[in-house]
Write an enzyme that holds these catalytic residues in place. Structure first.
Site, PDB file in Angstrom:
ATOM      1  N   SER A 190      18.050  -1.073 -19.724  1.00  0.00           N
ATOM      2  CA  SER A 190      19.156  -0.941 -18.780  1.00  0.00           C
ATOM      3  C   SER A 190      19.048   0.390 -18.062  1.00  0.00           C
ATOM      4  CB  SER A 190      20.493  -1.007 -19.518  1.00  0.00           C
ATOM      5  OG  SER A 190      21.512  -0.538 -18.653  1.00  0.00           O
ATOM      6  N   HIS A 200      17.041  -4.385 -16.318  1.00  0.00           N
ATOM      7  CA  HIS A 200      18.449  -4.765 -16.434  1.00  0.00           C
ATOM      8  C   HIS A 200      19.318  -3.839 -15.572  1.00  0.00           C
ATOM      9  CE1 HIS A 200      21.799  -6.699 -18.637  1.00  0.00           C
ATOM     10  NE2 HIS A 200      22.377  -5.515 -18.613  1.00  0.00           N
ATOM     11  N   ASP A 202      23.169  -3.014 -14.406  1.00  0.00           N
ATOM     12  CA  ASP A 202      24.584  -3.198 -14.736  1.00  0.00           C
ATOM     13  C   ASP A 202      25.446  -2.898 -13.525  1.00  0.00           C
ATOM     14  OD1 ASP A 202      24.586  -3.880 -17.582  1.00  0.00           O
ATOM     15  OD2 ASP A 202      23.606  -1.930 -17.826  1.00  0.00           O
ATOM     16  N   MET A 214      29.140  -2.708 -12.149  1.00  0.00           N
ATOM     17  CA  MET A 214      30.536  -2.582 -12.596  1.00  0.00           C
ATOM     18  C   MET A 214      31.422  -2.222 -11.414  1.00  0.00           C
ATOM     19  SD  MET A 214      29.920  -0.406 -16.066  1.00  0.00           S
ATOM     20  CE  MET A 214      28.522  -0.739 -17.156  1.00  0.00           C
ATOM     21  N   HIS A 217      23.405  -7.922 -14.223  1.00  0.00           N
ATOM     22  CA  HIS A 217      24.546  -8.207 -15.096  1.00  0.00           C
ATOM     23  C   HIS A 217      25.819  -7.788 -14.369  1.00  0.00           C
ATOM     24  CE1 HIS A 217      26.682  -6.949 -19.151  1.00  0.00           C
ATOM     25  NE2 HIS A 217      27.336  -7.887 -18.488  1.00  0.00           N
ATOM     26  N   MET A 275      29.638  -7.136 -14.049  1.00  0.00           N
ATOM     27  CA  MET A 275      30.885  -6.885 -14.789  1.00  0.00           C
ATOM     28  C   MET A 275      31.939  -6.593 -13.740  1.00  0.00           C
ATOM     29  SD  MET A 275      29.111  -4.597 -17.738  1.00  0.00           S
ATOM     30  CE  MET A 275      27.615  -4.480 -16.764  1.00  0.00           C
ATOM     31  N   MET A 327      27.280  -9.975 -25.493  1.00  0.00           N
ATOM     32  CA  MET A 327      27.555  -8.543 -25.553  1.00  0.00           C
ATOM     33  C   MET A 327      27.678  -8.111 -27.009  1.00  0.00           C
ATOM     34  SD  MET A 327      27.499  -7.539 -22.468  1.00  0.00           S
ATOM     35  CE  MET A 327      27.777  -5.817 -22.887  1.00  0.00           C
ATOM     36  N   GLY A 343      30.964  -1.850 -20.205  1.00  0.00           N
ATOM     37  CA  GLY A 343      31.514  -0.737 -19.439  1.00  0.00           C
ATOM     38  C   GLY A 343      30.700   0.547 -19.550  1.00  0.00           C
ATOM     39  N   PHE A 344      30.067   0.750 -20.700  1.00  0.00           N
ATOM     40  CA  PHE A 344      29.374   2.019 -20.916  1.00  0.00           C
ATOM     41  C   PHE A 344      28.118   1.839 -21.751  1.00  0.00           C
ATOM     42  CE2 PHE A 344      33.899   2.699 -20.449  1.00  0.00           C
ATOM     43  CZ  PHE A 344      33.946   3.644 -19.429  1.00  0.00           C
ATOM     44  N   GLY A 345      27.146   2.679 -21.494  1.00  0.00           N
ATOM     45  CA  GLY A 345      25.967   2.728 -22.350  1.00  0.00           C
ATOM     46  C   GLY A 345      26.264   3.592 -23.569  1.00  0.00           C
ATOM     47  N   GLY A 346      25.363   3.547 -24.539  1.00  0.00           N
ATOM     48  CA  GLY A 346      25.447   4.460 -25.674  1.00  0.00           C
ATOM     49  C   GLY A 346      26.500   4.134 -26.717  1.00  0.00           C
ATOM     50  N   ASP A 368      22.985  -7.558 -25.520  1.00  0.00           N
ATOM     51  CA  ASP A 368      23.134  -6.336 -24.729  1.00  0.00           C
ATOM     52  C   ASP A 368      24.125  -5.382 -25.386  1.00  0.00           C
ATOM     53  OD1 ASP A 368      23.440  -4.432 -22.750  1.00  0.00           O
ATOM     54  OD2 ASP A 368      24.198  -5.818 -21.227  1.00  0.00           O
ATOM     55  N   GLY A 369      23.634  -4.200 -25.757  1.00  0.00           N
ATOM     56  CA  GLY A 369      24.512  -3.132 -26.234  1.00  0.00           C
ATOM     57  C   GLY A 369      24.151  -2.607 -27.614  1.00  0.00           C
ATOM     58  N   GLY A 370      23.814  -1.349 -27.671  1.00  0.00           N
ATOM     59  CA  GLY A 370      23.551  -0.700 -28.957  1.00  0.00           C
ATOM     60  C   GLY A 370      22.311  -1.190 -29.671  1.00  0.00           C
ATOM     61  N   GLY A 417      19.502   0.367 -23.339  1.00  0.00           N
ATOM     62  CA  GLY A 417      19.678   1.456 -22.382  1.00  0.00           C
ATOM     63  C   GLY A 417      19.369   2.792 -23.006  1.00  0.00           C
ATOM     64  N   SER A 418      20.308   3.287 -23.827  1.00  0.00           N
ATOM     65  CA  SER A 418      20.149   4.634 -24.388  1.00  0.00           C
ATOM     66  C   SER A 418      18.957   4.720 -25.340  1.00  0.00           C
ATOM     67  CB  SER A 418      21.435   5.081 -25.089  1.00  0.00           C
ATOM     68  OG  SER A 418      21.886   4.080 -25.965  1.00  0.00           O
TER      69      SER A 418
END
Ligand code: DX5
Ligand code: ZN
Length: 213
Positions: free
Chosen positions: A6, A31, A33, A35, A64, A66, A135, A140-143, A173-175, A195-196
């Site tokens: 991401s 990817h 994002d 928003m 993606h 959002m 998800m 809404g946020f990375g990390g 997607d996420g973490g 992402g992160s």
């Protein structure tokens, strides 16, 4: 496992370089994002910036959304011809219609489920989808921290796909990192967004390869 880094976690001050680096590093998708500050409490990039991303990306884009007004945003991003456009089931009154609309541009439609949403709600549209994005954080946020219940959800979604003889891929997607990717693989996940984990590492290629299990 395919990997879609991401760019939300990239350094936007040198975005072209950051996009080239993940493509050279062997990622499968890029990817993006999107928003709108309404569906989620954050604001990112629009088609002007994503056009520049697509000019340098050597891998297909995975957009993606959002956002609150899905059709408006699909129409904005369709001319860039991403491989996927995904929208949130929670924010769409007419998912079946929007799926056909995305496909009419020659783009693969995908639906995103927030952490609380049930894979069973896709029962009557799963055969129309090319991908389902689960998800594993609140959008809404990375990390953010990975929500482990997504592993069971992915396994249930995989059962639904097999039972309905559908072709949709499963993306999470996420973490995501090199630890939880193993459980995701076992549950039947095809693509992970990271992402992160990728952009926070010293060697993007190495981080990407550690997820391509
Ligand atoms: C969250 C986004 C994710 C995010 C992933 O709303 O959809 O794509 O950038 O970032 P990490 O991997 O850091 O959770
Ligand atoms: Zn995303």
């Amino acid at each position: 496992m395919k990997v879609a880094p991401s760019i939300l976690s990239a350094d936007f001050g040198k975005l072209a370089e950051e996009v080239r680096a993940i493509c050279d590093g062997g990622c499968d998708l890029v990817h993006v994002d999107v928003m709108d500050g309404h569906f989620v409490p954050n604001l990112t990039i629009g088609p002007v910036v994503v056009k520049s991303v697509s000019n340098v990306a050597t891998r297909p884009l995975d957009v993606h959304l959002m956002v609150e007004n899905n059709t408006f945003f699909v129409n904005l991003f369709a001319p860039l011809q991403p491989k996927y456009i995904s929208f949130h089931l929670e924010e769409e009154k007419h998912p079946h219609r929007l799926i056909q609309h995305i496909r009419s541009f020659g783009i693969s439609p995908a639906i995103v489920l927030n952490p609380h949403s049930r894979p069973e709600d896709l029962e009557y549209i799963i055969n129309d989808l090319d991908m389902v994005l689960l998800m594993s954080v609140n959008p809404g946020f990375g990390g953010q921290k990975f929500i482990p219940s997504v592993v069971e959800k992915a396994a249930r979604l995989k059962d639904l796909i097999l039972r309905k003889n559908a072709h949709a891929l499963i993306e999470v997607d996420g973490g995501v990192n090199d630890t939880n990717v193993h459980a995701l693989k076992k549950a039947g996940v095809d693509i992970v967004v990271a992402g992160s984990y990728v952009y926070g590492s010293d060697d993007y290629g190495k981080a990407i390869r550690s997820l391509q299990i």
